[in-house]
Design a protein around this motif. Structure first.
Motif, PDB file in Angstrom:
ATOM      1  N   TRP A  49     -39.031 -57.106 -12.931  1.00  0.00           N
ATOM      2  CA  TRP A  49     -38.089 -55.993 -12.909  1.00  0.00           C
ATOM      3  C   TRP A  49     -37.305 -55.907 -14.213  1.00  0.00           C
TER       4      TRP A  49
ATOM      5  N   SER B 263     -30.436 -49.684 -15.207  1.00  0.00           N
ATOM      6  CA  SER B 263     -30.043 -51.088 -15.063  1.00  0.00           C
ATOM      7  C   SER B 263     -28.905 -51.256 -14.066  1.00  0.00           C
TER       8      SER B 263
ATOM      9  N   SER C 217     -28.124 -49.203 -11.656  1.00  0.00           N
ATOM     10  CA  SER C 217     -28.633 -48.861 -10.324  1.00  0.00           C
ATOM     11  C   SER C 217     -29.393 -50.029  -9.700  1.00  0.00           C
ATOM     12  N   VAL C 218     -30.226 -50.680 -10.480  1.00  0.00           N
ATOM     13  CA  VAL C 218     -30.983 -51.829  -9.962  1.00  0.00           C
ATOM     14  C   VAL C 218     -30.038 -52.974  -9.622  1.00  0.00           C
TER      15      VAL C 218
ATOM     16  N   VAL D 155     -26.843 -52.842  -8.762  1.00  0.00           N
ATOM     17  CA  VAL D 155     -26.090 -52.503  -7.546  1.00  0.00           C
ATOM     18  C   VAL D 155     -26.987 -52.638  -6.314  1.00  0.00           C
ATOM     19  N   GLY D 156     -28.239 -52.217  -6.428  1.00  0.00           N
ATOM     20  CA  GLY D 156     -29.172 -52.343  -5.317  1.00  0.00           C
ATOM     21  C   GLY D 156     -29.467 -53.787  -4.958  1.00  0.00           C
ATOM     22  N   LEU D 157     -29.661 -54.636  -5.977  1.00  0.00           N
ATOM     23  CA  LEU D 157     -29.918 -56.049  -5.711  1.00  0.00           C
ATOM     24  C   LEU D 157     -28.718 -56.725  -5.064  1.00  0.00           C
TER      25      LEU D 157
ATOM     26  N   GLY E 268     -26.248 -55.240  -3.399  1.00  0.00           N
ATOM     27  CA  GLY E 268     -26.060 -54.666  -2.066  1.00  0.00           C
ATOM     28  C   GLY E 268     -27.066 -55.194  -1.065  1.00  0.00           C
ATOM     29  N   GLY E 269     -28.322 -55.325  -1.490  1.00  0.00           N
ATOM     30  CA  GLY E 269     -29.349 -55.863  -0.600  1.00  0.00           C
ATOM     31  C   GLY E 269     -29.094 -57.314  -0.233  1.00  0.00           C
TER      32      GLY E 269
END
Length: 74
Positions: free
Chosen positions: A13, A47, A49-50, A52-54, A56-57
């Protein structure tokens, strides 16, 4: 073995985002609920967005694991 797999996926990633950010240096702005962001390079937006997604997940996974553990102990 699991740590190696996770490290490989995260590394892929990071490399992918680095390649995309070099290729997409154009400025973009985001609009959400009537608010508009400053003009930022597309790579930085991707970057963030990824990331924050990681985060949050990982947070949701840990919360779900804790809830299931509590239910199992009851």
């Amino acid at each position: 073995m699991k740590n190696i797999l996770i490290s490989t996926i995260i590394s892929a990633w990071v490399v992918g985002i680095a390649i995309l950010s070099v290729q997409n240096a154009t400025l973009v702005s985001l609009r959400f609920l009537g608010m508009q962001s400053a003009d930022l390079p597309a790579g930085i937006v991707l970057s963030v967005s990824v990331a924050v997604g990681l985060i949050g997940g990982a947070f949701l996974a840990s919360m779900t694991r804790a809830r299931l553990k509590r239910q199992k102990n009851l």
